[in-house]
Write a protein that holds these residues in place. Structure first.
Motif, PDB file in Angstrom:
ATOM      1  N   UNK A 111     105.983  18.991  72.663  1.00 12.43           N
ATOM      2  CA  UNK A 111     106.873  19.206  71.510  1.00 12.43           C
ATOM      3  C   UNK A 111     106.435  20.396  70.661  1.00 12.43           C
ATOM      4  N   UNK A 112     105.146  20.702  70.651  1.00 11.91           N
ATOM      5  CA  UNK A 112     104.680  21.777  69.763  1.00 11.91           C
ATOM      6  C   UNK A 112     105.210  23.145  70.163  1.00 11.91           C
ATOM      7  N   UNK A 113     105.623  23.308  71.403  1.00  9.73           N
ATOM      8  CA  UNK A 113     106.191  24.600  71.821  1.00  9.73           C
ATOM      9  C   UNK A 113     107.417  24.938  70.978  1.00  9.73           C
ATOM     10  N   UNK A 114     108.194  23.934  70.618  1.00 12.16           N
ATOM     11  CA  UNK A 114     109.383  24.155  69.820  1.00 12.16           C
ATOM     12  C   UNK A 114     109.110  24.601  68.395  1.00 12.16           C
ATOM     13  N   UNK A 115     107.857  24.528  67.962  1.00 10.71           N
ATOM     14  CA  UNK A 115     107.527  24.991  66.615  1.00 10.71           C
ATOM     15  C   UNK A 115     107.661  26.503  66.486  1.00 10.71           C
TER      16      UNK A 115
END
Length: 537
Positions: A111-115
């Motif tokens: 999910x952190x890639x979407x940050x």
């Protein structure tokens, strides 16, 4: 380095305590430089009689052998990681699971890639945004480094992440520069896909990638004007090494690699142009080819496969893995064994790693490797276990934790993907075991332990959350925190250091209203983080 003393939120009265703690942990520099978990203070024998460590009954710790394996092949043991290892049935079974990363669920890290939305933009769009001053390439690359740090903190695929970092250093393409930044994220994704596969496939994917071609000028190399940069570094750094080739080999290597082009500064389209490929007989060391086809991609694959399977390359790959995961000067017998396994398994990396962890040299290398700046900061975030959130876009989010952690790494030494030369960031102890580095690490540990900086986008554990009971003796608290942060029992030397840093006696009762919890808990946490047990892996 960030001047934390200028932060008004930081109590200035802590400076004497920091100086005292620095004196107590002065032996850390020597211990780290030697790559061994030495005592915190030079009076360990006296400490054993004056400071007898207590034993707090916490969660079951991993065995010393499992702790060594998991510490060396992760960015730091946390209680959650230790639980994963126990569920797997021990360190070796956990390691086997890690070698097949797709079987390890990793939703939090994914999910952190979407940050950072720009990490998934194409090269043309990235360049357009830079030209129109919407977002500079350096900003995107800084966010790429931040994403890597956050991923290393949060991922459950720890071995895969370590191997991705290792190969991104070995096949280094800096994330700086107005050209290669357009393809640098895709290059990292490519390395990640091959990080636990075959080296010959990894080598082909990296050498023919547009980012590598741009960085080492192969993207402008033509049949009429071959550029030797990539052809030379391929031999010198990526495969066989010096002493195995001559200048004629470099020239032939460069000719073989011609044809891979990038439309620089305009469309940024990466193509293979047959008219730009040099044709004719070529010979590099023991490799020879008629090279008669206009499309030279076949000869490139044969050439790179030859290099990947060369005994000299096997030695270099084996030594790099041994230096990273065993010691700076690994036994030649181990390197020879790993090189044999590498060749016997058609350049597969997994069998080499299995042989490495099964070796006596690995088992006897406890505490022999120093954490580099990135590993130190990542391990510190992992064991302190704050909750992180995405940063707002633009300058407004510059004080945010996931942005600030990049500056913290830079203050200790160097940021991910910033090494400017083709040889990649060092993986030896000597490069990172200096007094200035130790002081910089202590500053970061102190700031994070005190919850002073960063302050936005982060939810730290409070001192009372670290207390396992309402009232607990200090020596038991030290042992509890040693288990939580270092995954090992406290020692007499560690207890002495904590007592002197916090002005607390070993058997003093600690509760939520005690001065230690109200004002000085950062000193306790930082003392543990400054220990050789945390600074080495």
């Amino acid at each position: 380095m960030t001047d934390l003393s200028a932060n008004p939120a930081r109590p200035q009265t802590d400076r004497p305590a920091l100086a005292r703690r620095s004196a107590l942990t002065g032996a850390v520099t020597g211990a780290v430089a030697a790559g061994a978990g030495a005592a915190l203070v030079p009076t360990a024998a006296q400490a054993a009689t004056r400071y007898r460590p207590a034993r707090f009954r916490g969660a079951r710790l991993l065995s010393s052998a499992d702790r060594h394996l998991v510490t060396r092949f992760s960015y730091g043991i946390t209680p959650a990681l230790a639980a994963d290892v126990r569920r797997a049935g021990g360190g070796r079974r956990w390691f086997e699971q890690q070698l097949v990363p797709d079987r390890v669920t990793d939703s939090t890290a994914a999910r952190t890639r979407g940050w950072w939305p720009s990490l998934d933009r194409g090269p043309q769009e990235l360049w357009k945004r830079q030209v129109e001053e919407v977002e500079g390439g350096w900003e995107v690359m800084a966010d790429y480094a931040r994403w890597a740090l956050v991923r290393r903190i949060t991922t459950r695929r720890q071995v895969h992440e370590l191997m991705t970092e290792l190969w991104e250093n070995h096949l280094n393409v800096p994330a700086v520069g107005d050209a290669q930044f357009t393809y640098r994220v895709d290059y990292g994704d490519t390395i990640r896909r091959h990080a636990l596969g075959r080296f010959d496939e990894l080598l082909h994917a990296a050498i023919t990638h547009p980012a590598m071609g741009i960085f080492l000028d192969n993207a402008v190399s033509t049949a009429r004007h071959p550029n030797e940069n990539l052809g030379r570094e391929l031999l010198e750094l990526h495969t066989v090494g010096r002493g195995h080739y001559d200048e004629d080999d470099v020239k032939a290597s460069a000719r073989i690699l011609t044809g891979y082009r990038v439309d620089l500064w305009r469309t940024w389209t990466a193509t293979y142009v047959t008219k730009d490929h040099w044709t004719g007989p070529v010979q590099v060391m023991g490799f020879s080819d008629a090279n008669a086809a206009a499309d030279g991609r076949g000869v490139v694959r044969r050439f790179l496969s030859y290099l990947a399977h060369h005994p000299a390359t096997a030695q270099r790959v084996a030594r790099r893995l041994a230096v990273k995961f065993v010691s700076d000067d690994p036994p030649q017998a181990l390197v020879d064994q790993l090189a044999r396994v590498y060749l016997e398994h058609d350049t597969e990396i997994r069998p080499v790693l299995r042989a490495l962890v099964a070796s006596s040299a690995f088992r006897s290398s406890v505490g022999a490797k120093v954490r580099d700046p990135g590993e130190d900061v990542v391990a510190t975030y992992r064991v302190l276990r704050p909750r992180l959130s995405a940063a707002p876009a633009g300058e407004a989010g510059n004080a945010h934790a996931v942005k600030a952690m990049l500056w913290q790494v830079e203050s200790v030494g160097t940021a991910p993907f910033s090494w400017p030369r083709p040889d990649g960031q060092p993986i030896d102890n000597e490069s990172w075991a200096t007094p200035s580095r130790i002081v910089a690490s202590m500053e970061v540990h102190y700031a994070l332990s005190g919850r002073w900086w960063p302050r936005e986008g982060i939810a730290y554990r409070t001192p009372t959350q670290w207390l396992p009971r309402r009232r607990i003796r200090f020596d038991l608290l030290v042992d509890h925190l040693s288990q939580q942060l270092l995954h090992r029992r406290s020692t007499a030397a560690l207890l002495q250091a904590c007592c002197e840093a916090c002005d607390v006696s070993p058997r003093e009762l600690i509760s939520a209203d005690h001065g230690l919890v109200r004002w000085n808990f950062h000193r306790l946490l930082a003392t543990l983080l400054d220990s050789p047990a945390h600074l080495t892996r």
